[in-house]
Scaffold this active site. Structure first.
Site, PDB file in Angstrom:
ATOM      1  N   ASP A   1       0.548  -1.353   0.241  1.00 47.35           N
ATOM      2  CA  ASP A   1       0.050   0.024   0.376  1.00 47.35           C
ATOM      3  C   ASP A   1       0.516   1.296  -0.119  1.00 47.35           C
ATOM      4  O   ASP A   1       1.691   0.499   0.665  1.00 47.35           O
ATOM      5  CB  ASP A   1      -0.484   0.166   1.586  1.00 47.35           C
ATOM      6  CG  ASP A   1      -1.991  -1.168   1.476  1.00 47.35           C
ATOM      7  OD1 ASP A   1      -1.635  -1.354   0.130  1.00 47.35           O
ATOM      8  OD2 ASP A   1      -3.035  -0.976   2.277  1.00 47.35           O
TER       9      ASP A   1
ATOM     10  N   HIS B   1       3.968  -2.062   2.851  1.00 45.92           N
ATOM     11  CA  HIS B   1       4.353  -0.900   2.342  1.00 45.92           C
ATOM     12  C   HIS B   1       5.136  -0.645   1.619  1.00 45.92           C
ATOM     13  O   HIS B   1       6.635  -0.771   2.178  1.00 45.92           O
ATOM     14  CB  HIS B   1       3.925   0.362   3.261  1.00 45.92           C
ATOM     15  CG  HIS B   1       2.498   0.442   4.125  1.00 45.92           C
ATOM     16  ND1 HIS B   1       2.572  -1.090   5.390  1.00 45.92           N
ATOM     17  CD2 HIS B   1       1.095   0.818   4.288  1.00 45.92           C
ATOM     18  CE1 HIS B   1       1.098  -0.537   5.499  1.00 45.92           C
ATOM     19  NE2 HIS B   1       0.485   0.348   4.742  1.00 45.92           N
TER      20      HIS B   1
HETATM   21 NI    NI Z   1      -2.099   3.095   3.377  1.00 49.98          NI
END
Ligand code: NI
Length: 243
Positions: free
Chosen positions: A49, A191
């Site tokens: 993400d 991430h």
């Molecule tokens: Ni996020």
């Protein structure tokens, strides 16, 4: 670097098998079952993400390409402009691409107009780069309400393994946490905007390949599990029948 070439090669075969209808390389279903040894090859989806970010996403793509491992990237819309080349590379290398809103906002309670400015606008930006696509949604913080889920007009992809890689950015802790929890059908959340996450993700890939796991995109995971993706529905994990 620990890296089992054979495991990656088997997975590469699987990838070809699940490319989708219309692909000339797609083998018959019988061949697919043989390659996968259905029920015996644990599958896992690595998802990222908040990117893309050139300085970290680039090296991650290099590492994934070396291992022939696909992942799923949920991109933030305001990071699309300026990163077109990186995004084209993601798609060309077999990764699934979805959206994570335009400005990383909580979707719950948004008006239709606000929702479209976050999700619709992000999809439009991706379409300009990649052409038409579905671009499934991952809601920031995993927060979504019934109304915004319906507006998404795509599956909503959450996760089942979360090492909170943003918290201390400690590679060793992140790797051990993922390895302690990852099982068949899991969706792992990371991430790709931190160097530590890139390093940890590639260590996780090596270790899980060593354990006999096969990496797939979320879309491929659903296809392998014969689950028809439903718009507006939330998915956290996609275990096999024997799990
Ligand atoms: Ni996020």
């Amino acid at each position: 670097m620990k890296f089992r070439r054979t495991a990656a090669a088997v997975c590469a075969l699987t990838l070809i098998a699940v490319l989708g209808p219309g692909e000339e390389t797609r083998p018959a279903d019988a061949d697919l079952e043989l390659e996968l040894e259905v029920g015996r090859t644990p599958l896992v989806a690595l998802t990222f993400d908040d990117g893309p970010r050139k300085s970290t996403t680039g090296p991650l793509l290099d590492g994934l390409a070396l291992r022939e491992v696909p992942a799923t990237f949920f991109l933030v819309g305001d990071r699309v402009p300026g990163n077109e080349e990186l995004i084209c590379r993601m798609a060309a290398e077999g990764h699934q691409i979805g959206v994570h809103t335009y400005g990383h906002v909580i979707l719950s309670g948004l008006s239709r107009e606000e929702f479209d400015a976050q999700v619709g606008r992000s999809r439009e930006l991706l379409e300009r780069v990649l052409g038409e696509g579905e671009f499934w949604l991952r809601p920031p913080y995993g927060i979504v309400d019934g109304q915004t889920a319906l507006w998404a007009q795509s599956p909503l992809i959450l996760w089942s393994v979360d090492p909170e890689d943003w918290r201390d950015q400690d590679v060793e802790r992140i790797v051990s946490q993922v390895l302690a929890h990852a099982g068949d059908g899991d969706i792992i959340l990371m991430h790709d905007i931190y160097p530590s996450s890139v390093e940890a993700a590639l260590e996780v890939v090596d270790a899980l390949l060593e354990r006999g796991f096969c990496f797939v995109t979320v879309e491929q995971l659903m296809a392998e599990r014969q689950i028809q993706p439903e718009p507006g529905r939330v998915y956290r994990t996609l275990p096999g029948a024997e799990s």
